[in-house]
Structure formats: C-alpha cells, structure tokens
Design a protein around this motif. Structure first.
Motif, PDB file in Angstrom:
ATOM      1  N   LEU B   7       3.649 -10.793  -3.191  1.00 32.79           N
ATOM      2  CA  LEU B   7       2.158  -9.969  -3.706  1.00 32.79           C
ATOM      3  C   LEU B   7       1.377 -10.237  -4.906  1.00 32.79           C
ATOM      4  O   LEU B   7      -0.016  -9.532  -4.422  1.00 32.79           O
ATOM      5  CB  LEU B   7       3.173  -7.960  -3.603  1.00 32.79           C
ATOM      6  N   VAL B   8       1.785 -10.888  -5.534  1.00 31.21           N
ATOM      7  CA  VAL B   8       0.967 -11.264  -6.362  1.00 31.21           C
ATOM      8  C   VAL B   8      -0.135 -12.159  -6.207  1.00 31.21           C
ATOM      9  O   VAL B   8      -1.083 -12.642  -5.666  1.00 31.21           O
ATOM     10  CB  VAL B   8       1.932 -12.002  -7.576  1.00 31.21           C
ATOM     11  N   HIS B  10      -1.048 -11.864  -3.161  1.00 26.47           N
ATOM     12  CA  HIS B  10      -1.638 -11.738  -1.673  1.00 26.47           C
ATOM     13  C   HIS B  10      -2.589 -10.567  -2.596  1.00 26.47           C
ATOM     14  O   HIS B  10      -4.188 -10.845  -1.893  1.00 26.47           O
ATOM     15  CB  HIS B  10      -0.397 -10.402  -0.928  1.00 26.47           C
ATOM     16  N   TRP B  11      -2.553 -10.066  -3.817  1.00 25.46           N
ATOM     17  CA  TRP B  11      -3.342  -9.236  -4.430  1.00 25.46           C
ATOM     18  C   TRP B  11      -4.324 -10.334  -4.613  1.00 25.46           C
ATOM     19  O   TRP B  11      -5.565 -10.223  -4.983  1.00 25.46           O
ATOM     20  CB  TRP B  11      -2.782  -8.367  -5.338  1.00 25.46           C
ATOM     21  N   LYS B  14      -6.563 -11.205  -2.138  1.00 25.88           N
ATOM     22  CA  LYS B  14      -8.066 -10.396  -1.627  1.00 25.88           C
ATOM     23  C   LYS B  14      -8.425  -9.696  -2.988  1.00 25.88           C
ATOM     24  O   LYS B  14      -9.759 -10.129  -2.619  1.00 25.88           O
ATOM     25  CB  LYS B  14      -7.304  -8.531  -1.856  1.00 25.88           C
ATOM     26  N   ALA B  15      -8.658  -9.905  -3.977  1.00 22.02           N
ATOM     27  CA  ALA B  15      -9.922 -10.203  -4.921  1.00 22.02           C
ATOM     28  C   ALA B  15     -10.206 -10.997  -5.164  1.00 22.02           C
ATOM     29  O   ALA B  15     -11.936 -10.722  -4.890  1.00 22.02           O
ATOM     30  CB  ALA B  15      -8.885 -10.043  -6.406  1.00 22.02           C
ATOM     31  N   LEU B 102      -3.703  -3.472   1.455  1.00 21.22           N
ATOM     32  CA  LEU B 102      -2.855  -4.033  -0.075  1.00 21.22           C
ATOM     33  C   LEU B 102      -1.781  -4.458  -0.241  1.00 21.22           C
ATOM     34  O   LEU B 102      -0.865  -5.553  -0.405  1.00 21.22           O
ATOM     35  CB  LEU B 102      -3.683  -3.386  -1.420  1.00 21.22           C
TER      36      LEU B 102
END
Lengths: 245, 458
Positions: B7-8, B10-11, B14-15, B102
C-alpha cells in the motif's frame, strides 16, 4: 584453396557467417581460386581427410554447443594434429569454448558441457547476466576492433599451452581478471571478439589471407572497409568513449 | 507486512503519477519503477483485471496489441493496457497502478498487456494471463536476447501452466514453447508467393530439434516462417486451428477457416507480416467466442498505427515513414523485403542508428550482417542515402549486398539527408528509422515532406 565452414546450420549467430561471405568476395578480388565446403552436423568433416587452408566456426546457442562437442569429440586427435601442423583455424564468439575443458552454467538449469579439452580453459556462463563491451586490441602491429557479447568468460584451469591472440588495449580480455584476449597456437586463432571480425578489420583479414597462401591479398570494397575501420578505430581510442554497456 | 509495504508503494506511485502529470512527464515507467523499488513483489499484490490477454514475441506484438485494444474499445470495452509505457515489469506495474483505485483494486475487467519476452521471469510469477499470444520468435538484439533457444527456454520455464497459448503454427520455434500448456494455432495456408528454400540470411531453425536432421519446407514465406517437416523423424509443423486461406493482395481479402465455419475479411495492410498480425487477432477473438461477422466489423474500424508505416502524398511523390527497429535485423529485413517489392521507383533514407548507444559507447553493428540489405540491390531503388553516426558501416554493408556505389549517397547529419533526394515525379521516398531515433526521424520526415511539396510546386 579450400575453406571449410563448420556447422553453418547452427553456428550462424551475430552475422558471423559474413566473415566467410566477405572472405569469399576478397578471394575473388585477389584472383584466387577457392572452394568452400559447408559441413553440416550430419556430414563427415572435410578436415578428417584433408588439410583445408582455413577451418571456420562461429557463434552458436548453448544447446548447439553440446551438439558441436558431441560431433567433434571423435575428431579430437585429428584437430590436435592439424593445430600442430599449422593449419589455419578461425574460431569466433562462444565457439572458442568448445575447445576448452568445460562449459559451466552458473545460474540456470542448463547442464554443464564437457569440452574437447584441447586447451585448459573453463567457460563460466551466467545466463541472466549477459556481458557486452566494445573491444580494442593489438595483434603485432595490427589494431583490432570489435564487440563482445556473451554470457560468460573463459578462465585458465591448468598449465597454459597456448599464446594470447590479442593484446587488449580497451575492453575485457579472456575474462575480467585476465587482460589479453583469445587463444593462439600456430595458425589456430580463437576469439570471443565478433564484428564480423574479418569485415571490421581489413588488416587482420589481409594477414589471414596471406597465411592462407594468397600472395597479394586484395579486399572486396577495400576503400569502404578501411574508412569504416578507421572511423571505428578513432572512436574507440577516444579517451571518454564508454566501452561497457 | 507485505500488504502494508504494497500500500505504501502504491500510494507513493499514485502520488508520483500526479506529480508527473503536473510536470508533463506522462508515459514514463517511473511510477512502476518506484513501486517495485519500495515493494519488490508489488506485481503480486496489485489487483489485476479478471481477464488478461498477454502478447509477447519478437515482432508484431505492439501492432497486435494496438489492434486488440482498438477492437475491444470499438466493442464498448475499456481494456487496461500498457500502450503508453513499456513492456517490461515496471511498465506493466505502471499500467496496473493507473488502472487501480487508491486501495489497489483494479477498475478494469479486461487487460491487454504487451510483455517483453525477456522479461517473462519478472512478470509471469505475478501476472498470469488467461491467454498469451506469442506472435513469433526470431533472433533479436544480440546484446540482450542472445538467441531464440535462450528466449524460448525462458518462456517455457516461466509461462504459467494454466495460461492458454495462442501460437503461430508457421513458426517452428514459438509453436513449441511451453509444450504442456493448453494451446491453439493460427497460420496462413500456402500462398502463390511462397518458396521452398530460405533465401534470407536469418534462419533460426534449420535442423530438427529432435534428431538434428534437415528440415524440409512444404512452403516457406520468409526466414523460418512456413510449414516444415523433418526428413528423418516425425517432427513437423502443427496443424492450424485458425487458418487464413485465399489471401488476395490485389483484392485485399482473405478467409479465415476454423472448426466452426468461415469468415471473410478485408485486409488492413498488404504486408504479409501485418496479415499475420490480423490472423493472430482474429484467432484470439474467436477464442473469446466472438462471431466472424462481429470481428470483421470491429477490425474494419482499425488501422496499422501510423508511426509504424504511413504514406503521405507530397508534391509529385509519396513520402513514407517505415519503422525499422535498429538492432533488429529481422524487422529491417522484413521492411526491406516489403519496400523492394513495391511497384514504384524509390529513393531511401536509412537512419536506423542506435543513437542511445552512440551517446556513450558506439553501436554494436553485428546486426547489419544478419539483415538482408541484399533486398535493396534492386533496379527500382534509384538512390540510397545513408546517414547518422554509422553511415560508413552502411556504405560497406550496401556494397557487400551488391548495391552499385553510384546509388549510395552519404551525409553524417541526418537532418541534411532530405536535401540529397532527387524527388523524381511519381516515385516513393522511404525514410527508415526505429524507436531509438524516433524524434529525429520525424524531423527528417517532416523536412522531406516540406521539400517534396516545394519541388512539386515548381
């Protein structure tokens, strides 16, 4: 003049058969009569019964290395005799490894291949780490240019019974720890350097033709060959030119 | 821990997508690279479309992917794809990041992914296509791909066992990949233009892989593509599940025959390599249950992407950009063969130099000697302009191919090449360049078109 090309159906990678096409055009240009025998895996090699003026073998796949060793093993003693008798061989790319003791594959489930053991070298391949570099070397007064593109290197594993073919100026030698490149015994010339080496190196090609018995060698498209060679040579001598991809 | 790391990653990725948009750096692999750096098995955790169609192979995979994506889109679907990025693991990760919310949940039911054949070991452990098309396997970059047996071994080892393969029966190398997998075969039946013996420099399978005897061809199209059998044992080309018959280049039509019937198709290109691409796509759609009539309708709304081949009338000539990937002898050989058979007189600009290599090193030019420059020794080719850093190597190669020295003109600077053209009315002017020289190639092309128009006005 007789030239034998070994196993062109499998030893044909990297445009290396152009060595023979270019040599053929150059022999024509020099007015020489010649005969080229293309020996397949199913044929009896010409060298088994005759002494060709040149025996050529180029690069191949790793599976093919195994087939070639199996094919040549019964002729091992004959090959040794031909080398002692100063027969001209030109062996390029990983065909060099066939003449060593063993071909090892360090990071893949390929079976190691027992070589002809004519020279005390062991090839160590890393199948997921292909090695590429430019090459600049010397053979006597001749400067040699070319490329190396291979999965591994050959390492000495005993008492050296050969000379180095090229003195390396830039690029990697027979292995990263050994400066010089290739194997030379009398007329037996083996090198990892590809190009095709005869197309890229007009002086070397003329020298080989002389060894083959051509009195006054002339190259096909000689002017264009030298222009291409000189451009590459000058580039390779540039101080900041990268050699390792 | 793995999921949290994912998740880290992926975020962060995404950022980075947002940051890249703001700085107008769309289309890079950076988000995928970043995600894999933070979470090395990122591809394992990110959600994927329910149905994934993978496309790999040496030649034609981009064209096949483009056709598939365009046809699915015409059918009202929104396939996730990596058309804008690369086909290695970071490019595929980037596409999946774009296509996920997200929380890493995929927003697409369908994915069409171009997968670099050498990257199989990094992609297939995590991305398991329902269908995998292998267009063909030929020798490619020696620096990376070495030889076809090496690539076929990698594919056989890493293709997921449950993936159904859509294979080219006319290619004895790729058709034997991953023999345990479920599979169907496509191919093109005998054509009038077929031959029996290979005349190309590249022929990557000359002996039987079982007994090492000679292979004999019932028909051969180019290189090793055709229908073959071993002279000594039972080894032979597989039969066709999807067979193109009655290919008519004059009428631009062909039929596809399969076990459920026959479909009539209009050709979208007269190049044989593109007809293979069409047959490949039709086979895949048939596997998905589409009727011939629907496939024909969807295909009629597509075209070959113009960056690969595009002919523009300019003044009194036609100017044609011809994609010919540098370092890929096969691709350039196919392009040379195609161009040499075109009926008009021609002038060519050859600028397939590896500009990336030249910046730091010097191009490995071995591929020039695997490539059939001999096709350019043709009376309808009136002038060949060689340009770029390796133009002297091109001169030598063309001479060895038998091209008359008087036809070869050179300039070191690509942008000067159009000035050397004759622009003889009625002729075609081809500009050959690859992905490495795309931007410069387009400049040369634009200048050629401008000059052609100027000359045409006189």
């Amino acid at each position: 003049m007789k030239i034998e090309v070994l196993f062109p159906e499998i030893c044909n990678l990297f445009g290396e058969l152009a060595n023979i096409r270019y040599l053929e055009s150059s022999l024509k240009e020099s007015g020489e009569f010649y005969e080229i025998t293309y020996t397949s895996l199913k044929d009896e090699p010409l060298f088994a019964s005759e002494k060709p003026d040149l025996i050529y073998m180029g690069g191949m796949s790793e599976h093919s290395q195994s087939l070639v060793v199996d094919k040549l093993m019964p002729y091992r003693d004959r090959i040794i005799d031909l080398i002692k008798d100063d027969t001209n061989f030109l062996i390029t790319s990983n065909a060099l490894e066939i003449f060593g003791e063993r071909i090892e594959f360090c990071d893949a489930d390929y079976e190691d291949i027992k070589g002809l053991s004519i020279f005390p070298t062991v090839a160590k391949n890393q199948m997921y780490k292909r090695f590429n570099c430019l090459y600049l070397g010397k053979l006597g007064d001749m400067e040699i240019v070319g490329f190396k593109s291979q999965f591994g290197h050959s390492y000495l594993n005993g008492d050296k019974n050969y000379e180095d073919l090229f003195e390396t100026i830039k690029g990697t030698g027979l292995n990263p720890e050994y400066k010089n490149e290739g194997i030379k015994v009398n007329g037996f010339l083996a090198t990892y350097v590809v190009g095709p080496i005869l197309v890229l190196n007009p002086d070397f090609t003329k020298a080989l033709m002389k060894r083959m018995g051509v009195g006054e060698p002339k190259l096909a498209y000689e002017e264009a060959a030298y222009e291409s060679y000189n451009q590459r040579l000058n580039e390779y001598k540039e101080e900041n030119r990268g050699f390792y991809y | 821990m793995g999921k949290l790391k994912f998740l880290v990653a992926h975020w962060a990725a995404k950022a980075s997508v947002v940051a890249l948009k703001i700085t107008k750096h769309n289309g890079t692999n950076f988000p995928g690279e970043l995600a894999i750096k933070i979470c090395p098995d990122f591809l394992k955790y990110i959600d994927k479309p329910e149905t994934i169609i993978g496309v790999t192979g040496t030649n034609g995979k981009t064209t096949v992917c483009n056709l598939l994506i365009d046809m699915f889109t015409a059918d009202g679907q929104v396939p996730l794809n990596n058309r804008a990025g690369s086909n290695i693991n970071s490019g595929i990760a980037t596409s999946l990041i774009h296509g996920a919310n997200l929380f890493g949940k995929c927003k697409h039911n369908l994915g069409v992914l171009e997968i670099d054949e050498r990257s199989a070991l990094r992609v297939f452990p995590y991305v398991k296509p329902n269908y995998l098309i292998i267009t063909n396997l030929f020798r490619d970059s020696m620096k990376r791909n070495a030889n076809t047996e090496y690539i076929a071994d990698i594919l056989s080892k890493y293709i997921p066992k449950e993936t159904k393969l859509v294979l080219n029966a006319d290619d004895l190398i790729s058709s034997n990949v991953a023999p345990e997998n479920p599979r169907v075969y496509f191919g093109i039946d005998k054509m009038d233009s077929d031959i029996k013996e290979c005349t190309n420099l590249i022929n990557d399978i000359r002996i039987c892989p079982v007994c090492h005897s000679k292979l004999e061809y019932e028909y051969l199209r180019y290189h090793h593509i055709g229908k073959a059998h071993c002279v000594s044992c039972d080894f032979k080309s597989p039969g066709y599940d999807y067979c193109a018959k009655n290919v008519n280049i004059d009428d631009m039509t062909m039929e596809i025959v399969d076990k459920d019937g026959l479909g009539n198709y209009r050709l979208i290109s007269n190049g044989i390599h593109n007809i293979y691409n069409m047959v490949t796509v039709i086979a895949l759609f048939r596997e998905l249950g589409y009727k011939h009539g629907i496939i024909e309708k969807l295909m009629s709304q597509t075209s070959i992407v113009k960056s690969r081949y595009n002919a523009v009338p300019a003044g009194k000539v036609r100017v044609i950009n011809q994609m010919a990937k540098e370092n890929n002898a096969l691709g350039s050989s196919r392009a040379f063969d195609f161009v040499s058979k075109e009926p008009n007189d021609k002038e060519l600009i050859l600028m397939m130099n590896c500009l990336g290599d030249e910046k730091h090193w010097s191009e490995n030019t071995c591929w020039l000697y695997d490539c059939d420059f001999e096709f350019l020794n043709d009376e309808k080719i009136k002038k060949i302009i060689v340009t770029g850093p390796r133009y002297k190597d091109y001169i030598l190669r063309l001479l060895i191919a038998g091209v008359d020295r008087a036809k070869i003109v050179d300039t070191a600077h690509e942008i000067d090449a159009p000035d050397l053209l004759d622009f003889t009315p009625g002729e075609d002017i081809y500009v050959f360049f690859g992905t490495d020289s795309l931007a410069l190639g387009n400049k040369v092309l634009a200048k050629t078109i401008d000059l052609a128009k100027e000359r045409g006005d006189k």
